[in-house]
Scaffold this active site. Sequence first.
Site, mmCIF file in Angstrom:
data_model
loop_
_atom_site.group_PDB
_atom_site.id
_atom_site.type_symbol
_atom_site.label_atom_id
_atom_site.label_comp_id
_atom_site.label_asym_id
_atom_site.label_seq_id
_atom_site.Cartn_x
_atom_site.Cartn_y
_atom_site.Cartn_z
ATOM 1 N N LYS A 19 0.832 -1.216 0.000
ATOM 2 C CA LYS A 19 0.000 0.000 0.000
ATOM 3 C C LYS A 19 0.866 1.265 0.000
ATOM 4 O O LYS A 19 0.612 2.189 -0.780
ATOM 5 C CB LYS A 19 -0.945 0.019 1.219
ATOM 6 C CG LYS A 19 -1.921 -1.141 1.269
ATOM 7 C CD LYS A 19 -2.852 -1.044 2.454
ATOM 8 C CE LYS A 19 -2.187 -1.194 3.801
ATOM 9 N NZ LYS A 19 -1.593 -2.522 4.085
ATOM 10 N N ARG A 93 -10.437 0.199 8.176
ATOM 11 C CA ARG A 93 -9.972 -1.176 8.363
ATOM 12 C C ARG A 93 -11.038 -2.040 9.027
ATOM 13 O O ARG A 93 -10.797 -3.230 9.262
ATOM 14 C CB ARG A 93 -8.738 -1.157 9.267
ATOM 15 C CG ARG A 93 -7.418 -1.449 8.578
ATOM 16 C CD ARG A 93 -6.325 -1.354 9.633
ATOM 17 N NE ARG A 93 -5.107 -1.989 9.270
ATOM 18 C CZ ARG A 93 -4.049 -1.351 8.761
ATOM 19 N NH1 ARG A 93 -4.091 -0.073 8.505
ATOM 20 N NH2 ARG A 93 -2.937 -2.015 8.526
ATOM 21 N N ARG A 160 10.266 -1.274 11.946
ATOM 22 C CA ARG A 160 9.094 -1.107 12.806
ATOM 23 C C ARG A 160 9.051 -2.233 13.840
ATOM 24 O O ARG A 160 9.267 -3.388 13.504
ATOM 25 C CB ARG A 160 7.818 -1.128 11.949
ATOM 26 C CG ARG A 160 7.590 0.176 11.225
ATOM 27 C CD ARG A 160 6.481 0.111 10.227
ATOM 28 N NE ARG A 160 5.289 -0.611 10.651
ATOM 29 C CZ ARG A 160 4.181 -0.706 9.908
ATOM 30 N NH1 ARG A 160 4.134 -0.113 8.715
ATOM 31 N NH2 ARG A 160 3.149 -1.370 10.348
HETATM 32 N N1 LIG Z 1 10.253 -8.341 -2.548
HETATM 33 C C1 LIG Z 1 9.323 -7.385 -2.749
HETATM 34 N N2 LIG Z 1 9.141 -6.454 -1.790
HETATM 35 C C2 LIG Z 1 8.187 -5.507 -2.011
HETATM 36 C C3 LIG Z 1 7.386 -5.468 -3.201
HETATM 37 N N3 LIG Z 1 6.530 -4.418 -3.101
HETATM 38 C C4 LIG Z 1 6.789 -3.819 -1.913
HETATM 39 N N4 LIG Z 1 7.792 -4.453 -1.267
HETATM 40 C C5 LIG Z 1 8.386 -4.179 0.047
HETATM 41 O O1 LIG Z 1 7.546 -4.849 0.995
HETATM 42 C C6 LIG Z 1 7.450 -4.103 2.211
HETATM 43 C C7 LIG Z 1 5.962 -3.792 2.469
HETATM 44 O O2 LIG Z 1 5.508 -2.861 1.495
HETATM 45 P P1 LIG Z 1 4.658 -1.575 1.949
HETATM 46 O O3 LIG Z 1 4.462 -0.713 0.750
HETATM 47 O O4 LIG Z 1 5.284 -0.963 3.167
HETATM 48 O O5 LIG Z 1 3.271 -2.333 2.316
HETATM 49 P P2 LIG Z 1 2.023 -1.904 3.214
HETATM 50 O O6 LIG Z 1 2.244 -2.501 4.569
HETATM 51 O O7 LIG Z 1 0.845 -2.534 2.515
HETATM 52 O O8 LIG Z 1 1.961 -0.387 3.220
HETATM 53 C C8 LIG Z 1 8.313 -2.847 2.010
HETATM 54 O O9 LIG Z 1 9.594 -3.099 2.570
HETATM 55 C C9 LIG Z 1 8.403 -2.714 0.478
HETATM 56 O O10 LIG Z 1 9.597 -2.058 0.076
HETATM 57 C C10 LIG Z 1 7.617 -6.484 -4.201
HETATM 58 O O11 LIG Z 1 6.994 -6.552 -5.265
HETATM 59 N N5 LIG Z 1 8.585 -7.410 -3.907
HETATM 60 N N1 LIG Z 2 -7.722 2.136 10.438
HETATM 61 C C1 LIG Z 2 -7.118 1.562 11.497
HETATM 62 N N2 LIG Z 2 -7.849 1.031 12.505
HETATM 63 C C2 LIG Z 2 -7.267 0.448 13.566
HETATM 64 N N3 LIG Z 2 -5.949 0.323 13.710
HETATM 65 C C3 LIG Z 2 -5.149 0.836 12.739
HETATM 66 C C4 LIG Z 2 -5.697 1.492 11.588
HETATM 67 N N4 LIG Z 2 -4.669 1.893 10.792
HETATM 68 C C5 LIG Z 2 -3.545 1.501 11.408
HETATM 69 N N5 LIG Z 2 -3.823 0.867 12.582
HETATM 70 C C6 LIG Z 2 -2.829 0.289 13.536
HETATM 71 O O1 LIG Z 2 -1.515 0.644 13.104
HETATM 72 C C7 LIG Z 2 -0.772 -0.535 12.742
HETATM 73 C C8 LIG Z 2 0.127 -0.209 11.555
HETATM 74 O O2 LIG Z 2 -0.669 0.197 10.457
HETATM 75 P P1 LIG Z 2 -0.047 0.322 9.010
HETATM 76 O O3 LIG Z 2 1.176 1.154 9.030
HETATM 77 O O4 LIG Z 2 -1.151 0.719 8.087
HETATM 78 O O5 LIG Z 2 0.427 -1.178 8.738
HETATM 79 P P2 LIG Z 2 0.542 -2.032 7.430
HETATM 80 O O6 LIG Z 2 0.609 -1.101 6.257
HETATM 81 O O7 LIG Z 2 1.794 -2.821 7.617
HETATM 82 O O8 LIG Z 2 -0.699 -2.839 7.414
HETATM 83 C C9 LIG Z 2 -1.825 -1.607 12.487
HETATM 84 O O9 LIG Z 2 -1.328 -2.913 12.656
HETATM 85 C C10 LIG Z 2 -2.887 -1.227 13.536
HETATM 86 O O10 LIG Z 2 -2.512 -1.667 14.816
#
Ligand SMILES: Nc1nc2c(ncn2[C@@H]2O[C@H](COP(=O)(O)OP(=O)(O)O)[C@@H](O)[C@H]2O)c(=O)[nH]1
Ligand SMILES: Nc1ncnc2c1ncn2[C@@H]1O[C@H](COP(=O)(O)OP(=O)(O)O)[C@@H](O)[C@H]1O
Length: 227
Positions: A19, A93, A160
């Site tokens: 994301k 969420r 994190r």
């Molecule tokens: N290996 C790999 N890592 C990725 C890819 N896309 C994103 N990432 C990495 O996966 C981790 C999670 O992505 P992030 O954008 O933070 O996901 P979010 O938790 O959904 O916001 C980060 O360290 C990114 O750099 C991919 O296609 N392949």
């Molecule tokens: N909309 C939400 N409602 C409840 N908790 C949230 C929400 N957004 C974020 N959080 C809290 O913050 C943490 C980290 O969120 P986020 O950075 O969006 O994680 P990721 O992108 O890895 O899913 C979540 O695991 C949750 O505990």
Amino acid sequence: MVVPPLLRAVIMGPPGSGKGTVSARIIKHFGVKHLSSGDLLRENMQKKTEVGILAKSYIDQGQLIPDDIMTQLMLNEIKGLDRYNWLLDGFPRTVAQAEALDKECDIDTVIDLDVPFEIIKCRLTARWIHPASGRVYNLEFNPPKVQGTDDVTGEPLVQRDDDKPETVSKRLQAYDAQTKPVLEYYRKKGLLKSFSGTETNKIWPHIYAFLQTKLPDVSQKDAANPR
Ligand SMILES: Nc1nc2c(ncn2[C@@H]2O[C@H](COP(=O)(O)OP(=O)(O)O)[C@@H](O)[C@H]2O)c(=O)[nH]1
Ligand SMILES: Nc1ncnc2c1ncn2[C@@H]1O[C@H](COP(=O)(O)OP(=O)(O)O)[C@@H](O)[C@H]1O
């Protein structure tokens, strides 16, 4: 002159689905304002605000923050973005959060990153972030130019606390139980646009093409090969 309506978009997907990574590309190409609930909570935790102290106890356990607190925090921020196209990341969420958001505005589209759980578990343990900006790196996928430092500011990157394997499992469980119903909520409204895959670089061109039907590309880069 007809002014096009402002875009109200949400990006969803399990933790680690990309994301933040995809949001950065959307911001670059389409110039929308990005509001990430996770970044906002981490900022509050870092500043040790009342919300930040409370949020930490839930986040460290891999649990969601209670709906009333989260909704108030996000709706308050959204109010300040009235005049802009925006993209929400990490909110809503839960179905209760989605209902509260619906009372405030009409969502146009929900981008769902459908990435299998097995793929994302190992991504998270290799994730490094720049807390002040929310920029995300990955040791294999998009490493920083200089190891351990942010490309733009040169400040140190951190991991994190909630990216520990045991907390990741809990976050994935919370996603299944509490966030998946939100996908169904938006699907029923005809707003859900799912993008399935295992690699962001393969999913991205489809998201780009989809958003181009809604907004012009404002970046300087070659739009035929968007990154
Ligand atoms: N290996 C790999 N890592 C990725 C890819 N896309 C994103 N990432 C990495 O996966 C981790 C999670 O992505 P992030 O954008 O933070 O996901 P979010 O938790 O959904 O916001 C980060 O360290 C990114 O750099 C991919 O296609 N392949
Ligand atoms: N909309 C939400 N409602 C409840 N908790 C949230 C929400 N957004 C974020 N959080 C809290 O913050 C943490 C980290 O969120 P986020 O950075 O969006 O994680 P990721 O992108 O890895 O899913 C979540 O695991 C949750 O505990």
